[in-house]
Design a protein around this motif. Structure first.
Motif, PDB file in Angstrom:
ATOM      1  N   LEU A 253       0.796  -1.225   0.000  1.00  0.00           N
ATOM      2  CA  LEU A 253       0.000   0.000   0.000  1.00  0.00           C
ATOM      3  C   LEU A 253       0.831   1.279   0.000  1.00  0.00           C
ATOM      4  CD1 LEU A 253      -2.815  -0.930   2.575  1.00  0.00           C
ATOM      5  CD2 LEU A 253      -3.071  -0.675   0.107  1.00  0.00           C
ATOM      6  N   ARG A 254       2.147   1.171   0.120  1.00  0.00           N
ATOM      7  CA  ARG A 254       2.982   2.364   0.318  1.00  0.00           C
ATOM      8  C   ARG A 254       2.830   3.380  -0.815  1.00  0.00           C
ATOM      9  NH1 ARG A 254       7.868   0.094   0.240  1.00  0.00           N
ATOM     10  NH2 ARG A 254       7.609  -0.582   2.400  1.00  0.00           N
ATOM     11  N   LYS A 255       2.876   2.891  -2.052  1.00  0.00           N
ATOM     12  CA  LYS A 255       2.834   3.804  -3.198  1.00  0.00           C
ATOM     13  C   LYS A 255       1.522   4.584  -3.235  1.00  0.00           C
ATOM     14  CE  LYS A 255       2.344   2.219  -7.431  1.00  0.00           C
ATOM     15  NZ  LYS A 255       2.641   1.564  -8.734  1.00  0.00           N
ATOM     16  N   VAL A 256       0.410   3.868  -3.055  1.00  0.00           N
ATOM     17  CA  VAL A 256      -0.888   4.536  -3.152  1.00  0.00           C
ATOM     18  C   VAL A 256      -1.118   5.449  -1.947  1.00  0.00           C
ATOM     19  CG1 VAL A 256      -2.328   2.780  -2.008  1.00  0.00           C
ATOM     20  CG2 VAL A 256      -3.278   4.130  -3.881  1.00  0.00           C
ATOM     21  N   THR A 257      -0.577   5.080  -0.784  1.00  0.00           N
ATOM     22  CA  THR A 257      -0.719   5.921   0.405  1.00  0.00           C
ATOM     23  C   THR A 257       0.020   7.240   0.234  1.00  0.00           C
ATOM     24  OG1 THR A 257      -0.977   4.011   1.885  1.00  0.00           O
ATOM     25  CG2 THR A 257      -0.242   6.072   2.876  1.00  0.00           C
ATOM     26  N   ILE A 258       1.275   7.172  -0.183  1.00  0.00           N
ATOM     27  CA  ILE A 258       2.069   8.400  -0.352  1.00  0.00           C
ATOM     28  C   ILE A 258       1.484   9.268  -1.462  1.00  0.00           C
ATOM     29  CG2 ILE A 258       4.342   9.294  -0.992  1.00  0.00           C
ATOM     30  CD1 ILE A 258       5.551   6.859   0.442  1.00  0.00           C
ATOM     31  N   MET A 259       0.994   8.630  -2.530  1.00  0.00           N
ATOM     32  CA  MET A 259       0.342   9.386  -3.596  1.00  0.00           C
ATOM     33  C   MET A 259      -0.860  10.163  -3.059  1.00  0.00           C
ATOM     34  SD  MET A 259      -2.610   9.372  -5.617  1.00  0.00           S
ATOM     35  CE  MET A 259      -3.201   7.697  -5.358  1.00  0.00           C
ATOM     36  N   SER A 260      -1.663   9.517  -2.227  1.00  0.00           N
ATOM     37  CA  SER A 260      -2.854  10.193  -1.677  1.00  0.00           C
ATOM     38  C   SER A 260      -2.452  11.353  -0.774  1.00  0.00           C
ATOM     39  CB  SER A 260      -3.730   9.190  -0.908  1.00  0.00           C
ATOM     40  OG  SER A 260      -3.124   8.784   0.310  1.00  0.00           O
ATOM     41  N   LEU A 376      -8.987  -0.622   6.367  1.00  0.00           N
ATOM     42  CA  LEU A 376      -8.151   0.576   6.520  1.00  0.00           C
ATOM     43  C   LEU A 376      -8.748   1.783   5.784  1.00  0.00           C
ATOM     44  CD1 LEU A 376      -4.649  -1.054   5.936  1.00  0.00           C
ATOM     45  CD2 LEU A 376      -5.481  -0.104   8.094  1.00  0.00           C
ATOM     46  N   ARG A 377      -9.993   1.660   5.328  1.00  0.00           N
ATOM     47  CA  ARG A 377     -10.555   2.724   4.483  1.00  0.00           C
ATOM     48  C   ARG A 377     -10.650   4.049   5.234  1.00  0.00           C
ATOM     49  NH1 ARG A 377     -14.412   0.022   2.073  1.00  0.00           N
ATOM     50  NH2 ARG A 377     -12.913  -0.380   0.407  1.00  0.00           N
ATOM     51  N   ALA A 378     -11.199   4.034   6.429  1.00  0.00           N
ATOM     52  CA  ALA A 378     -11.328   5.279   7.185  1.00  0.00           C
ATOM     53  C   ALA A 378      -9.969   5.803   7.629  1.00  0.00           C
ATOM     54  CB  ALA A 378     -12.234   5.069   8.404  1.00  0.00           C
ATOM     55  N   THR A 379      -9.048   4.889   7.992  1.00  0.00           N
ATOM     56  CA  THR A 379      -7.701   5.317   8.365  1.00  0.00           C
ATOM     57  C   THR A 379      -6.992   5.956   7.179  1.00  0.00           C
ATOM     58  OG1 THR A 379      -7.535   3.551  10.009  1.00  0.00           O
ATOM     59  CG2 THR A 379      -5.482   4.554   9.287  1.00  0.00           C
ATOM     60  N   GLY A 380      -7.098   5.335   5.995  1.00  0.00           N
ATOM     61  CA  GLY A 380      -6.464   5.879   4.800  1.00  0.00           C
ATOM     62  C   GLY A 380      -7.033   7.232   4.426  1.00  0.00           C
ATOM     63  N   PHE A 429       1.237   7.715 -10.252  1.00  0.00           N
ATOM     64  CA  PHE A 429       1.150   6.640  -9.254  1.00  0.00           C
ATOM     65  C   PHE A 429      -0.273   6.248  -8.863  1.00  0.00           C
ATOM     66  CE2 PHE A 429       5.124   9.040  -8.318  1.00  0.00           C
ATOM     67  CZ  PHE A 429       6.013   8.060  -8.728  1.00  0.00           C
ATOM     68  N   GLY A 430      -1.294   6.927  -9.367  1.00  0.00           N
ATOM     69  CA  GLY A 430      -2.661   6.630  -8.957  1.00  0.00           C
ATOM     70  C   GLY A 430      -3.271   5.477  -9.746  1.00  0.00           C
ATOM     71  N   PRO A 431      -3.892   4.483  -9.066  1.00  0.00           N
ATOM     72  CA  PRO A 431      -4.577   3.392  -9.782  1.00  0.00           C
ATOM     73  C   PRO A 431      -5.904   3.869 -10.365  1.00  0.00           C
ATOM     74  CG  PRO A 431      -4.917   3.161  -7.428  1.00  0.00           C
ATOM     75  CD  PRO A 431      -3.970   4.325  -7.608  1.00  0.00           C
ATOM     76  N   SER A 432      -6.381   3.185 -11.392  1.00  0.00           N
ATOM     77  CA  SER A 432      -7.692   3.492 -11.965  1.00  0.00           C
ATOM     78  C   SER A 432      -8.768   2.762 -11.163  1.00  0.00           C
ATOM     79  CB  SER A 432      -7.741   3.059 -13.424  1.00  0.00           C
ATOM     80  OG  SER A 432      -9.037   3.245 -13.953  1.00  0.00           O
ATOM     81  N   THR A 433      -9.903   3.424 -10.917  1.00  0.00           N
ATOM     82  CA  THR A 433     -10.985   2.807 -10.134  1.00  0.00           C
ATOM     83  C   THR A 433     -12.308   2.785 -10.891  1.00  0.00           C
ATOM     84  OG1 THR A 433     -11.609   4.926  -9.112  1.00  0.00           O
ATOM     85  CG2 THR A 433      -9.928   3.613  -7.986  1.00  0.00           C
TER      86      THR A 433
END
Length: 447
Positions: A253-260, A376-380, A429-433
């Protein structure tokens, strides 16, 4: 069917419209509370003889509370549930906002604004991840974007209150702050009927309760309910709060976390550099207080089509493409505002910047909860929102210190550079949703 499959098969209905109205009203009051400060600041500056640096500290105080509230709300909501956090956050905001109307010096005003900020930070961080868990993937982008769109109504209401009450009376700012708190009592009453998230109930081992919540929703829709069969939780809830942070920075999750984090910091800095200082900067540019507030109302109204145009593009283009496109347009608008030499150019550039900045938020509020797993949705979301508020804390202080040296053009040139950084982070770095279930998105990380 599993809990998530049953949620995905629900049609968009009266139940979802109720979620949209009740959650949106919370965002409306959050926007009202954040925006009213911009109109109160000139009156308070005159009343207490504050310097621009002191005014910047005052403007940052609410965002310090916001940082703490958003950070704690995410951690608590993933451990003990979303609904109760949302209720307590709203009550905290109401008390802090009302108390600030009775302050007699700027030090006590800072304290009460921090308390109100605790509530608004927790509220803003929890509404989107909480309510998005009820919505099928084919509606989720539009739903969450529309939910965030209610912020714009709060900003317009703040502009109208500021224009009507503050210039004509020495105590007008007190009345304006008191009026922002009173309607919240009604919203607390409405929220009593909201259920806990079935997705969260299921992952913490309370599947029977999740089944009961879904039965109630299906009865309301006139649909038959399936028999409950215990299913294993797709992921285990964190046992310690420190572990929640550790998991956000794990290899998967590191990449998506730092991107956010980068995305939220860039957008929030730019947003509050613009909106928290708008009336004050216009007055410093030579506008009268009445003209400044009038321009601000028009610029705040531009938020509404900005948000709701992005609601459409959230589904048509996907959240990632919408955010990048609106950030690029906001960057161009900021450069135009910095170079504007006439009142008409200032107004047009301000309208465009408001339109695209708020459209970006409609994408970000839809996108961020999607990219984290349910456990981890609310934490993220809370962590990204909290770290974003580092930008909100820095913006009033930095603009207050920088404006005398770099002027109007320098302020908005800096804004454009920071917006570019945010667009680059999600583009790379953002994934498509787009049109994917929450479980499918986080399945890409092996969650």
């Amino acid at each position: 069917m599993t809990i998530s499959e049953r949620l995905e098969q629900l049609p968009f209905s009266r139940f979802h419209y109720k979620l949209l109205l009740v959650g949106g009203a919370g965002y409306c009051f959050d926007g009202l509370d954040g925006a009213i400060l911009a109109f109160v600041m000139p009156a308070i500056q005159h009343l207490w003889g504050l310097s621009l640096s002191q005014l910047g500290l005052l403007g940052s105080s609410a965002f310090l509370g916001y940082f703490i509230g958003a950070l704690c709300a995410g951690l608590i909501a993933d451990r003990w549930g979303r609904r109760s956090v949302m209720m307590w956050a709203l009550a905290c905001y109401c008390l802090g906002s009302l108390a600030s109307a009775f302050c007699t010096n700027w030090h006590s005003f800072i304290l009460t604004r921090m308390i109100a900020g605790l509530g608004t930070g927790a509220e803003s961080a929890i509404i989107a991840p909480y309510l998005s868990e009820f919505v099928p993937r084919r509606y989720r982008g539009a739903f969450t974007g529309a939910l965030a769109g209610f912020f714009s109504f709060g900003f317009v209401a703040a502009a109208l209150l500021g224009y009507a009450l503050i210039p004509g009376s020495a105590d007008g700012w007190r009345w304006a702050l008191a009026l922002t708190a009173c309607p919240v009592i009604l919203l607390l009453w409405w929220r009593r009927s909201l259920p806990e998230s079935p997705r969260w109930l299921q992952i913490v081992g309370r599947g029977q309760e999740a089944h009961a919540v879904l039965n109630g929703i299906e009865r309301e829709l006139g649909r038959p309910s399936v028999a409950y069969e215990a299913e294993s939780a797709p992921s285990s809830p964190c046992t310690r709060m420190s572990k929640q942070f550790t998991q956000l920075l794990s290899a998967r999750l590191r990449k998506v976390t730092i991107m956010s984090w980068l995305l939220w910091m860039s957008i929030t800095f730019s947003y509050y550099a613009f909106f928290s200082w708008l009336p004050t900067l216009l007055i410093a540019r030579g506008f009268t207080i009445a003209h400044s507030f009038g321009f601000s109302i028009a610029i705040y109204v531009a938020q509404i089509p900005g948000y709701f145009s992005a609601v459409y593009f959230n589904e048509a283009w996907g959240r990632k493409a919408t955010i990048v496109g609106y950030l690029a347009a906001a960057m161009v608008s900021a450069l135009g505002l910095g170079m504007a030499s006439s009142s008409t150019a200032v107004l047009v550039s301000g309208l465009l910047l408001s339109f695209f900045m708020n459209g970006t938020y409609a994408g970000v509020y839809a996108y961020t909860p999607e990219i984290f797993p349910t456990s981890l949705r609310a934490t993220g979301m809370g962590t990204a929102s909290a770290l974003g508020r580092v930008g909100a804390i820095a913006a009033p202080l930095l603009i207050g210190a920088a404006y005398p040296k770099v002027g109007f053009a320098g302020v908005f040139g800096l804004t454009a550079v920071i917006l570019f950084g945010g667009a680059l982070s999600i583009l790379l770095f953002g994934p498509s949703t787009k049109n994917r279930s929450l479980e499918a998105i986080t399945g890409d990380y092996g969650v």
